[in-house]
Design a protein around this motif. Structure first.
Motif, PDB file in Angstrom:
ATOM      1  N   ASP A   1       0.899  -1.272   0.222  1.00 32.54           N
ATOM      2  CA  ASP A   1      -0.173   0.068  -0.153  1.00 32.54           C
ATOM      3  C   ASP A   1       0.901   1.187   0.013  1.00 32.54           C
ATOM      4  O   ASP A   1       0.715   2.128  -0.685  1.00 32.54           O
ATOM      5  CB  ASP A   1      -0.822   0.267   1.243  1.00 32.54           C
TER       6      ASP A   1
ATOM      7  N   MET B   1       4.145   1.570  -1.064  1.00 34.51           N
ATOM      8  CA  MET B   1       4.539   1.670  -2.134  1.00 34.51           C
ATOM      9  C   MET B   1       3.892   2.349  -3.176  1.00 34.51           C
ATOM     10  O   MET B   1       4.335   3.156  -4.001  1.00 34.51           O
ATOM     11  CB  MET B   1       5.282   0.590  -2.584  1.00 34.51           C
ATOM     12  N   ALA B   2       2.733   1.836  -3.283  1.00 32.94           N
ATOM     13  CA  ALA B   2       1.759   2.270  -4.391  1.00 32.94           C
ATOM     14  C   ALA B   2       1.473   3.939  -4.279  1.00 32.94           C
ATOM     15  O   ALA B   2       1.094   4.274  -5.386  1.00 32.94           O
ATOM     16  CB  ALA B   2       0.438   1.490  -3.946  1.00 32.94           C
TER      17      ALA B   2
ATOM     18  N   LEU C   1       3.600   5.958  -4.081  1.00 28.67           N
ATOM     19  CA  LEU C   1       4.603   6.683  -4.819  1.00 28.67           C
ATOM     20  C   LEU C   1       4.251   6.681  -6.317  1.00 28.67           C
ATOM     21  O   LEU C   1       4.638   7.599  -7.034  1.00 28.67           O
ATOM     22  CB  LEU C   1       6.059   5.970  -4.912  1.00 28.67           C
TER      23      LEU C   1
END
Lengths: 215, 591
Positions: free
Chosen positions: A134, A136-137, A139
């Motif tokens: 979640d 990382m997404a 970014l």
């Protein structure tokens, strides 16, 4: 049908008990000045270092709420070396606060580097993978507030993390993680629910603090 | 038609010939045996044929342009590039539009931005397809950048190009993970690197082709697919398809003849003294066991020529043997006397290894569990129990009504037991999950048989019908077979043939009936027996061998009509001769 208020009279309460309930609430939420005046009015004794501990906790809590997670972590580690080691979930959430701060300030490169150095190790553990995905997404979005993961940038999330940190520190100094007031209200609600189940649906309505206070 | 034979007026005839030839050409006839100079001339000019039909083929369903395009594609995929190019030239039909060709080139060369632009310039595409295709291309770009360690560029692509497409957020989330944990291909050396990259780009192209409408980019290997479809259809409709070595050819429609089905008595086995009730081949097809009212079971051996001879006669039961079961490894066999005991025998020595009894009760059926270490037994107190080989009871299921002669089967995974339960139902009991399923029929069920793949059950009914049930998941009736006779006796049927494509059954009119399983059509009714045919068994290892057991005390082995190919051996194996009384041929004596 509510419990008959006349039944309340049968419950005996001492002043001391009530005072300690109030005190535990104040200490839990770091109301330092109020604690001082309360203890002087009631004559209650505070344990040693209570006020200093409260002050520290208050500062840590505020750093966390403001998203200044690194400061919060630093102070926590001063307080106790291994608190965060033992509470890896909490540690992860604090680090993620800093990461989220970088993302909302649009500092992508820094955010990525921070993730690579501090968050990546958590990615090897199964239970953190989904949460890390979640994060990382976030970014991927130029406007993370508009992404499906926008809740991670919210005040609610920061409050949640700050709360967890507060409770963990309380436990560390051998105080209860929940104030007595909280526990009492929670218990009432649960008991009411159990009674509801036993007696059938409409026997008693679920406990509502607001309604109770108005009555 | 003008002939070349008349030489009297050569010049006039020649001109006429050329017109006729031209006309014939236009009608698609080839030039046969006509003037070589002319034909050569005509060929060299390769004139575009006027009056090109839009439709080819006699049924009027094939469009010429599509036909030519898939042929061109096939030529290219076979490696005949020159022919492919020539065909496009000659027919005037090009395989892909030039735009699509450009796109393909750009994708294979990794020119991502250009390919995105080209994608948009292909008209006829709707917005969502363009977006999905762009997503795929950009994903490839993203992963290749990560592969090249260009993490920030990859992140930029993700943020600026992929996410803004606003489709497939779930996939965006998935691929974001790779920013933190890039999956790298292990490149041994630079040549390996370029091939893996080329392969992955080719894969991208295949994915794109699935997205784009087929007339824009023809699906790969389209012609092969169509031909295979036709062949498979032919094979499925071939009712007598029973032989592995009938290779399909494109030259003519596949059609096996009736000669592929066993229809001739090859052997009559006379070794029982009474009605033969039950037959079963071993799993490897090398032995046949037969059980009879004469209270014995005989194990027959199948030799390399397909002839059967008695290996062992197992006696010991005091009651007629009604059911038996080969162990999973075929080394042992269980036999069950009617409401009596169950005996376990060693199949190679014929020795009785164990007698199982349940005090006060009798067994009615037996079946091995697939692990070969325990058996499932039907008891005449309406229960089914599971015993180990020492005779210890491991489990018991009560409450099912087992009939006097009832069938019992254990499925290959050892988890389900199938048994007749009540007059017109069959119980499928899942031993582990304790789940029961029922097959309900309107008529009384007399026997059933399980297919080798355990997906189907063949049920014989009182009303002379055989029903085929699919037992995977929800049970459902799939087919019915009729034609044989059954009024008062227990008749059994079985699956058989190549891939169990046939159903065979006994009958009270002394014939063996064979149906094509898929179509339900009756293929054969084989006379020969002089009594009710009780049971049939098809050799699982030889799709041309069928055995039938009858009240006339004999077992017949049925095989193909034409045995020329199969037999090489002693002189008495010649075609067209029916076997009876093998004992006189071989001089052996039976008890």
């Amino acid at each position: 049908m509510d419990a008959d208020p006349r039944h309340y009279e049968h419950v005996l309460l001492g002043n001391d008990e009530i005072h300690s309930v109030v005190l535990s609430y104040l200490v839990h939420n770091c109301f330092g000045e109020t604690v001082e005046s309360f203890t002087s009015c009631t004559g209650l004794k505070l344990p040693a270092n209570c006020l200093e501990d409260m002050e520290k906790r208050k500062r840590i809590f505020h750093f966390a709420i403001e998203g200044k997670a690194l400061k919060a972590i630093e102070m926590t580690e001063e307080l106790s070396r291994d608190l965060l080691e033992k509470n890896t979930d909490l540690h992860f959430e604090l680090l993620s606060l800093h990461y989220v701060d970088l993302v909302s300030s649009r500092k992508c490169t820094e955010a990525l580097e921070f993730a690579q150095s501090k968050l990546a190790p958590f990615g090897k553990v199964e239970k953190y993978v989904k949460k890390l995905e979640d994060f990382m997404a976030l970014l991927a979005y130029e406007e993370p507030e508009k992404s499906p993961m926008f809740h991670l940038l919210s005040l609610e999330y920061r409050q949640h993390v700050a709360d967890s940190l507060n409770r963990a520190i309380l436990v560390h100094v051998n105080l209860s993680s929940h104030s007595a007031m909280e526990r009492l209200i929670q218990q009432t609600a649960v008991v009411r629910q159990c009674l509801n189940q036993e007696q059938g649906k409409d026997a008693l309505s679920s406990f509502s603090l607001q309604d109770f206070l108005k009555s | 038609m003008g002939g070349v034979e008349d030489e009297t007026e050569p010049s006039r005839k020649r001109i006429r010939l050329s017109h006729e030839v031209l006309r014939d050409l236009a009608n698609g006839l080839s030039i046969v045996g006509s003037n070589p100079d002319f034909s050569g001339d005509l060929m060299a000019r390769s004139l575009p044929i006027k009056g090109d039909e839009e439709i080819v083929g006699s049924k009027g369903v094939i469009k010429r342009v599509e036909f030519v395009r898939i042929i061109t594609q096939a030529l290219y995929s076979l490696g005949y590039e020159n022919s492919g190019a020539r065909l496009q030239e000659e027919s005037g039909v090009s395989l892909q539009s030039s735009v699509v060709n450009l796109l393909i080139q750009q994708v294979l060369n990794g020119k991502w931005n250009e390919s995105l632009a080209t994608l948009k310039s292909i008209g006829l595409l709707d917005e969502s397809i363009i977006k999905s295709a762009s997503f795929l291309i950009l994903e490839q770009k993203y992963f290749e950048l990560l592969d090249d360690d260009k993490v920030m560029d990859a992140l930029k692509t993700l943020r600026m190009e992929i996410t803004p497409l606003s489709i497939n957020n779930a996939r965006v989330r998935e691929i974001s993970w790779s920013i933190l944990f890039p999956v790298k291909f292990v490149h041994v050396d630079s040549s390996n690197f370029s091939t893996t990259r080329a392969k992955s780009r080719a894969k991208l192209l295949a994915e794109l082709q699935k997205l784009l409408p087929p007339h824009v980019m023809i699906p790969d290997r389209r012609l092969e697919h169509l031909v295979e479809q036709a062949l498979i259809l032919q094979r499925d409709t071939c009712m007598f398809h029973n032989s592995e070595d009938n290779v399909m050819s494109l030259y003519k429609d596949h059609q096996c003849g009736r000669d592929q089905i066993p229809s001739r008595t090859l052997q009559v086995l006379e070794a029982h003294n009474d009605e033969v009730w039950f037959l079963q081949f071993s799993h490897d097809g090398k032995c046949l066991a037969s059980a009879s009212n004469d209270r014995t079971t005989i194990i027959w051996e199948v030799d390399s020529h397909g002839d059967l001879s008695v290996k062992h006669k197992l006696s010991g039961h005091q009651k007629p043997v009604s059911s038996m079961s080969w162990s999973p490894d075929d080394s042992q066999i269980l036999t069950c006397g009617v409401e009596e005991n169950v005996r376990r025998w060693d199949a190679s020595s014929g020795e009785c290894l164990h007698v199982y009894e349940k005090a006060g009760y009798g067994f009615v059926s037996c079946a091995w569990f697939p692990d070969g270490k325990s058996m499932c037994l039907g008891v005449n107190d309406k229960s089914i129990c599971m015993w180990d080989l020492e005779g210890k009871e491991l489990q018991c299921w009560k409450g099912q009504r087992i009939l006097k002669i009832s069938d019992l089967q254990v499925m290959n995974d050892g988890k389900q037991i199938i048994s007749t339960c009540r007059e017109s139902s069959i119980l499928l009991l899942d031993v582990e999950a304790k789940v029961e399923r029922l097959i309900e029929e309107d008529q009384a069920i007399t026997s059933f048989s399980l297919s080798r793949d355990n997906r189907f059950l063949l049920v014989n009914l009182l009303n002379q019908e055989i029903h085929l049930w699919n037992i995977e998941g929800e049970v459902k009736l799939v087919a019915k077979y009729k034609g044989h006779k059954r009024t008062c006796f227990l008749i059994r049927s079985c699956f058989g043939g190549l891939e169990e494509a046939f159903i065979a059954s006994g009958s009270e009119d002394s014939q063996v009936y064979i149906w094509h399983r898929g179509s339900g059509e009756l293929i054969q009714a084989l006379p020969g027996h002089s009594g009710v045919v009780n049971c049939v068994a098809w050799n699982p290892a030889n799709s041309h061998m069928l055995a039938s057991a009858s009240d006339d005390h004999t077992i017949r082995i049925w095989g193909l009509n034409d045995l020329k190919m199969k037999h090489k051996g002693p002189a008495n194996h010649c075609n067209g001769v029916h076997y009876c009384n093998r004992k006189t041929d071989r001089g052996e004596t039976w008890l």
